[in-house]
Design a protein around this motif. Structure first.
Motif, PDB file in Angstrom:
ATOM      1  N   ASN A 292     -49.068  52.841  24.806  1.00 29.85           N
ATOM      2  CA  ASN A 292     -49.251  53.222  26.210  1.00 29.85           C
ATOM      3  C   ASN A 292     -50.851  53.420  26.776  1.00 29.85           C
ATOM      4  OD1 ASN A 292     -46.636  52.930  27.039  1.00 29.85           O
ATOM      5  ND2 ASN A 292     -46.225  55.183  26.114  1.00 29.85           N
TER       6      ASN A 292
ATOM      7  N   ARG B  88     -44.224  62.802  34.930  1.00 29.56           N
ATOM      8  CA  ARG B  88     -43.269  61.971  34.152  1.00 29.56           C
ATOM      9  C   ARG B  88     -43.555  60.426  34.577  1.00 29.56           C
ATOM     10  NH1 ARG B  88     -40.063  65.618  36.762  1.00 29.56           N
ATOM     11  NH2 ARG B  88     -39.551  64.399  38.928  1.00 29.56           N
ATOM     12  N   THR B  89     -44.766  60.195  34.540  1.00 30.20           N
ATOM     13  CA  THR B  89     -45.297  58.710  34.596  1.00 30.20           C
ATOM     14  C   THR B  89     -46.213  58.639  33.257  1.00 30.20           C
ATOM     15  OG1 THR B  89     -45.800  58.868  37.211  1.00 30.20           O
ATOM     16  CG2 THR B  89     -46.820  57.418  35.890  1.00 30.20           C
ATOM     17  N   VAL B  90     -46.075  57.351  32.835  1.00 31.12           N
ATOM     18  CA  VAL B  90     -46.733  56.891  31.506  1.00 31.12           C
ATOM     19  C   VAL B  90     -47.894  56.215  31.932  1.00 31.12           C
ATOM     20  CG1 VAL B  90     -46.327  55.521  29.388  1.00 31.12           C
ATOM     21  CG2 VAL B  90     -44.576  56.891  30.119  1.00 31.12           C
TER      22      VAL B  90
END
Lengths: 184, 409
Positions: free
Chosen positions: B326, B352-354
């Motif tokens: 990531n 909550r976002t990669v």
């Protein structure tokens, strides 16, 4: 491509150069191709040899001031390239023996003798063959060949002499100097 | 006829053989392509006049990476500059959505889906997808990515000024450009062994070739960076045994001790950076001298995986040791001489976002980094200044794959 970075002066000079080169190529390609064919013995090899020579001429165009010397430059490049080691290796694969290769054609003007001689010429070592082509096709003198190839006139003479001796040895009896009167 | 002298018969035979041939199979374009190949392969120095003959136009990208064109790269002997105005050890938050947007790129970029090459001077469509591409002679050299069967998946390719591929196709381990743009380096597999080439993109200086012992193609030799004007550090992957580091500066490669895996190099400092140790609690990284080759690390860190050096050799990138597929949540700029932290850039991501920073990036001199950042499904090209400035490069891309740097540092 950004036009702003182009050196317009260089581009103009290049355009002139390309026009000159193109005109020379257009005028001389058929004749030089024939010489290339005689040196290599096949069309693919001739095309490759001539393309390489033209490319080197293109790279050297600015440095050759005597336009009358252009043909000589191209011929020298072709001969040297054809004589180079890797091409000789390639040639050995193509002509691994001194046996007369199949001509595939019959010379209608002399009952096949021209075709036979052409076949024998193809069996000559590259340097001898180059001298034969320049001497008997291009009709250059020994001195002109020496100058064009950058070798001595004596070397030209000896290469030509060996080439003719080899041709006589391989040719039919009708080409024997004692029978044809050719004692040169 | 049979009674003519032999020489006359030879004369006649040759003329009869070819006089009817009127072939003119070659065009000027054919000849110019051949000339370019000859020039490229010449072992002798090609003169300026030759280069001028072939120069159809100065490739626009040359201003960024061409010979002697870069003005933003200080000579190696100059002290590092500029000194960051930030307090040492500061952290700069990188929010691409709130950053200043600039319409120009300071380094060449690739639009992956177009595919095209974007430079400060314009955009050029490419014949297919390249991982890396840079000006070379009157065209380009690039690392092409192929997915057709029977073709090397990663191959070096040479393009003419007309962007036609006219040479190459050999498997490669990568292409690098020296920080001053005066040399390029790449590896090629010739079917028997790997070779590393260092060449002048202007074609005026003889190639330097380093030949590795015969090996399998899978034992890839990967250039990681220049360690001097004419020599590159490479990582040699072996099917059996450890990865090794070599300096390829002509002739035979010379092994460099001290690294388990080379990742980057600096010609200004003459050093190679990479992995020094695998430990149960984590991997450690360090910098070794590529010239002394004694294997003793100049410094080490277990906090950062080391990335590219800045052009002048003042700084080196430290990526989070926890970086994964990531990306890296942070990029830390380290003092290349000591390993001390200078400034850290931290990605600002919605909850909550990669996301994070790609590890493939390019330095702008010693002043800034251009790096691709992603946040969820969105990609951004960011310019991160060592003075704390953060800018988003607002050049649109043709597709969802977005942009990437064309010549990673």
């Amino acid at each position: 491509m950004s036009a702003t970075l182009v050196d317009m002066g260089s581009q103009d000079r290049r355009t002139d150069k390309d026009a000159d080169f193109s005109a020379y190529m257009s005028a001389r390609q058929p004749a030089l191709y024939r010489t290339a064919y005689l040196l290599t013995g096949d069309h693919a090899g001739a095309e490759d040899l001539l393309q390489n020579a033209f490319a080197k001429l293109y790279l050297s165009w600015d440095r050759i001031r005597d336009r009358g010397a252009l043909d000589g430059y191209v011929r020298r490049v072709m001969v040297n390239e054809n004589n180079s080691l890797w091409r000789r290796a390639w040639k050995r694969r193509e002509h691994s023996t001194d046996t007369m290769p199949e001509t595939g054609t019959t010379d209608t003007y002399d009952d096949g003798m021209g075709g036979a001689l052409w076949s024998f010429v193809q069996t000559l070592p590259p340097k001898q063959r180059a001298v034969v082509v320049l001497r008997y096709y291009e009709d250059l003198s020994e001195a002109e060949i020496a100058e064009e190839l950058g070798i001595s006139p004596g070397t030209v003479k000896s290469q030509a002499s060996r080439a003719l001796a080899a041709l006589r040895a391989r040719a039919p009896r009708s080409l024997n100097p004692h029978e044809t009167g050719d004692a040169r | 006829m049979s009674n003519t002298p032999l020489e006359d018969q030879v004369h006649d035979a040759l003329h009869r053989r070819v006089d009817s041939i009127q072939h003119a199979p070659l065009t000027v374009t054919d000849v110019r392509h051949r000339a370019r190949r000859i020039q490229r392969r010449r072992t002798a120095v090609a003169g300026v006049a030759v280069a001028a003959v072939l120069a159809i136009a100065i490739p626009f990208g040359l201003s960024a990476t061409g010979s002697g064109q870069r003005s933003d790269v200080p000579p190696a002997t100059q002290p590092p500059s500029p000194t960051p105005t930030l307090q040492l050890g500061s952290t700069v938050m990188v929010d691409p959505r709130g950053a200043e947007v600039v319409e120009e790129t300071p380094v060449p970029l690739l639009d992956v889906d177009a595919p095209s090459l974007i430079t400060p001077d314009g955009t050029t469509d490419l014949p297919h997808v390249y991982d890396t591409i840079t000006p070379y002679l009157d065209g380009y050299v690039g690392v092409a990515l192929n997915d057709q069967p029977g073709v090397p998946p990663v191959a070096i390719e040479f393009l003419g000024a007309d962007l036609r591929v006219d040479d190459g196709g050999s498997p490669t381990g990568g292409l690098i450009v020296s920080p001053d743009g005066r040399r390029i380096g790449w590896s090629e597999y010739d079917g028997t062994r790997w070779r590393v080439f260092v060449a002048d993109p202007a074609g005026q200086v003889e190639w330097v070739e380093t030949t590795f012992p015969p090996s399998a193609e899978t034992e890839t030799v990967i250039p990681v960076g220049f360690v001097s004007d004419e020599a590159v550090a490479v990582r040699a992957m072996y099917d059996l045994g450890d990865t090794k580091t070599f300096v390829a500066g002509g002739g035979q490669p010379v092994e460099v001790q001290g690294l388990l895996q080379a990742d980057a190099a600096s010609p200004s400092l003459g050093v190679v950076a990479g992995i020094t140790e695998f430990r149960p609690q984590g991997t450690c990284f360090g910098v070794v001298d590529a010239i002394a080759r004694d294997g003793d690390p100049v410094w080490t860190t277990c906090d950062h995986r080391l990335g590219p050096f800045s052009a002048g050799g003042a700084y080196v990138v430290g990526i989070s040791a926890e970086a994964d597929g990531n990306g890296s949540p942070t990029i830390t700029v380290l003092d290349a001489a000591t390993g001390k932290e200078v400034v850290t850039f931290e990605a600002v991501l919605p909850r909550r976002t990669v996301g994070g920073f790609w590890t493939q990036m390019a330095w702008v001199g010693d002043e800034a980094l251009v790096v691709r950042m992603f946040s969820g499904d969105d990609y951004f090209m960011m310019r991160l200044g060592l003075d704390g400035s953060v800018q988003r490069i607002g050049i649109p891309s043709a597709g969802v794959s977005g942009l990437q740097v064309a010549v990673p540092s």
